[in-house]
Design an enzyme around this catalytic site. Structure first.
Site, short mmCIF file in Angstrom:
data_model
loop_
_atom_site.label_atom_id
_atom_site.label_comp_id
_atom_site.label_asym_id
_atom_site.label_seq_id
_atom_site.Cartn_x
_atom_site.Cartn_y
_atom_site.Cartn_z
N GLY A 8 -1.72 -7.10 -0.45
CA GLY A 8 -1.37 -6.79 0.95
C GLY A 8 -2.08 -7.75 1.88
N GLY A 13 -5.76 -6.59 5.25
CA GLY A 13 -6.05 -7.41 4.07
C GLY A 13 -6.47 -8.82 4.45
N ASN A 87 0.83 -1.25 3.24
CA ASN A 87 1.15 -0.33 4.33
C ASN A 87 1.41 1.08 3.79
OD1 ASN A 87 3.03 -2.21 3.33
ND2 ASN A 87 4.60 -1.56 4.76
N THR A 88 1.02 2.07 4.60
CA THR A 88 1.21 3.48 4.22
C THR A 88 1.83 4.22 5.41
OG1 THR A 88 -1.09 3.83 4.89
CG2 THR A 88 -0.68 3.60 2.54
N THR A 128 -5.27 3.29 4.35
CA THR A 128 -5.57 4.67 4.73
C THR A 128 -4.60 5.59 3.99
OG1 THR A 128 -6.21 3.88 6.91
CG2 THR A 128 -5.76 6.25 6.71
N GLU A 157 -10.97 1.15 5.90
CA GLU A 157 -11.32 0.11 6.87
C GLU A 157 -11.33 0.68 8.28
OE1 GLU A 157 -12.49 -3.06 6.40
OE2 GLU A 157 -12.83 -2.57 8.49
N PHE A 158 -12.36 0.33 9.05
CA PHE A 158 -12.49 0.87 10.41
C PHE A 158 -12.28 -0.18 11.50
CE2 PHE A 158 -14.98 3.69 7.66
CZ PHE A 158 -14.43 4.92 7.99
N CYS A 272 -1.94 3.02 13.64
CA CYS A 272 -2.80 3.98 12.91
C CYS A 272 -2.86 5.39 13.49
CB CYS A 272 -4.22 3.43 12.83
SG CYS A 272 -4.33 1.94 11.85
#
Ligand code: NAD
Ligand code: UDX
EC number: 1.1.1.22
Length: 480
Positions: A8, A13, A87-88, A128, A157-158, A272
């Site tokens: 990704g 990424g 991606n989600t 996520t 990841e933030f 997000c």
């Protein structure tokens, strides 16, 4: 040499792996993707995403210990640590449509890892994902493996877009969740060693898998909740004469609350917040917690309300119709310093104005005309009614034009909507803009970026979110 592969090459990424490569010269990092144009762009001078500071990092490492490739299987096979950063998105069909996370891409990546691996690997959830996804991934990996050992870690990841490189250089924390077994601890230590190249040890937190997965959803829910809270207050400020900037400044001075993430706006956007909160809502519902689900759903509802309220304010101020009036939209990205338009409030605002038959002229310094047209013609995904998608009519599309700068966008316009807080909008020559607009000339500031008093002196009627209203606006109240 430790080899890392990241599946990704997107907003997460790409920058994350570039920074790992920069900070860890002894590690070879390959970023792979099924999208040929994306990888071609990562290997060119025109990177596929706009992110301040990213070009320099990529230039320093690319071809040395950072590689971008479409040969997914080769790099996965050779890697010791495989990050999965696909991606989600929210599911748009089937069970859980409108809320649940779509794990199609994740599952296909996991199956591919299982198929091509010939040595033990650490597989890192960077995307996520819903809490307990690691359990499902473990099943896929172990079911198909030929005696190969996989350890799954959660390392959410933030970073925020627009400040990704800064966030990666100096993260508030790095979170690593793993199995509480000897092999699990060993895997956590291996990943910790990567980050320890530049992140102070006390900022690397380790937890169990489920806490790490849930923390990511919780953090985004808390952040978005602050924005919906201040946006809810903005409506009350307009009704009472209070000033939302003064209120949020004074509220944020309480050290228990803190000053960040209290800027009232036309609404939060980005790929997000909405997706992750809807995912959280779905998980709560599936776990028999409807009250908790309802609590978090309200954060999204207020965000939708804020966008609708903004459109209603524009229409009501302009004599209850914007039909055939030219509205200049300044800023289309979901925040400044990115060209990303995923879930940008500008899409809903533009569609609301087009619904009232406005002609709109859009300018954004980082978003292409092609992207804007795609966003405005794409079926709008409605999380609340996922099965009733409304296509955009071709005649509506003709009402949209894209300008090359703010002056061209505002020429002969009846009103201006500021939808992204780009720095360049603060220093526009508003006297020149006023001269070239229809009168009365309106400014609707969805980000509180302009000096409203200065603009009023020039002659504009100004609406600033959550600020005391002009007499004109008081006389024409917006109905949400
Ligand atoms: P993105 O859409 O920019 O990138 C995902 C990439 O994965 C795409 O280029 C796609 O082609 C590729 N991909 C999908 N399936 C693949 C497969 N099977 N093999 C190889 N490549 C594949 O997404 P993003 O914004 O980078 O987000 C990735 C994840 O990180 C999401 O879960 C998101 O929620 C999370 N996240 C995003 C941000 C952000 O600011 N964008 C921040 C934190 C976390
Ligand atoms: C967010 C999280 O901040 C990040 O930690 C996570 O990894 C991904 O999601 P991002 O969406 O890239 O990051 O940007 P962010 O800075 O959080 O802004 C999101 C939206 O909220 C933007 O539309 C922004 O304009 C809006 N916002 C932010 C406000 O309206 N008011 C604020 O005070 C802060």
């Amino acid at each position: 040499m430790v080899k890392i592969c990241c599946i990704g090459a997107g907003y997460v990424g790409g920058p994350t792996m570039a920074v790992i490569a920069l900070k860890c010269p002894s590690i070879e990092v390959a970023v792979v993707d099924i999208s040929v144009p994306r990888i071609t762009a990562w290997n060119s001078d025109q990177l596929p995403i706009y992110e301040p500071g990213l070009d320099e990092v990529v230039k320093q490492c690319r071809g040395k210990n950072l590689f971008f490739s479409t040969d997914v299987e080769k790099h996965v096979r050779e890697a010791d640590i495989v990050f999965v950063s696909v991606n989600t998105p929210t599911k748009t069909r089937g069970l859980g449509a409108g809320k649940a996370a779509d794990l199609t891409y994740w599952e296909s990546a996991a199956r591919m890892i299982a198929d091509v691996s010939v040595s033990d690997k650490i597989v890192v959830e960077k995307s996520t994902v819903p809490v307990r996804t690691a359990e499902a991934i473990e099943k896929i990996l172990t079911h198909n493996s030929k005696g190969i050992k996989f350890q799954i870690l959660s390392n959410p990841e933030f970073l925020a877009e627009g400040t990704a490189i800064e966030d990666l250089y100096q993260p508030d924390r790095v979170l690593i969740g793993g199995r509480e077994t000897p092999d699990g601890f060993k895997a956590v230590k291996a990943l910790k060693d990567v980050y320890a190249h530049w992140v102070p040890e006390e900022r690397i937190l380790t937890t169990n898998l489920w806490s790490a997965e849930l923390t990511k959803l919780a953090a985004n829910a808390f952040l978005a909740q602050r924005i919906s809270s201040v946006n809810a207050m903005s409506a009350l400020c307009e009704a009472t004469g209070a000033n939302v900037s003064e209120v949020s400044y004074a509220v944020g001075k309480d050290s228990r609350i803190g000053p960040k993430f209290l800027n009232s706006s036309v609404g939060f956007g980005g790929s997000c917040f909405q997706k992750d909160i809807l995912n959280l809502v779905y998980i709560c519902e599936c776990n028999g917690l409807p009250e908790v689900a309802e609590y978090w759903k309200q954060v999204i509802k207020i965000n939708d309300y804020q966008k609708t309220r903004f459109v209603n304010r524009i229409v009501s101020s302009m004599f209850n119709t914007v039909s055939n009036k030219k509205i200049a939209v300044l800023g289309f990205a979901f925040k400044k310093d990115t060209g990303d338009t995923r879930e940008t409030p500008a899409i809903d605002v533009c569609k609301g104005l087009l619904g009232d038959k406005a002609r709109i002229s859009i300018y954004d310094p980082q978003v292409t005309e092609e992207q804007i047209q795609r966003d405005l013609t794409m079926n709008k995904f409605d999380w609340d009614h996922p099965l009733h998608l409304q296509p955009m009519s071709p005649t509506t599309v003709k009402q949209v034009s894209v300008a090359w700068d703010a002056y061209a966008a505002t020429k002969d316009a009846h009103g201006i909507c500021l939808l992204t807080e780009w720095d360049e909008f603060k220093t526009l020559d508003f006297e020149r803009i006023f001269e070239n607009m229809q009168k009365p000339a309106f400014v609707f500031d969805g980000r509180n970026v302009v000096d409203a008093e200065k603009l009023r002196k020039i002659g504009f009627i100004v609406y600033s979110i959550g600020k005391p209203l002009d007499q004109w606006l008081k006389d024409m109240p917006a109905l949400a």
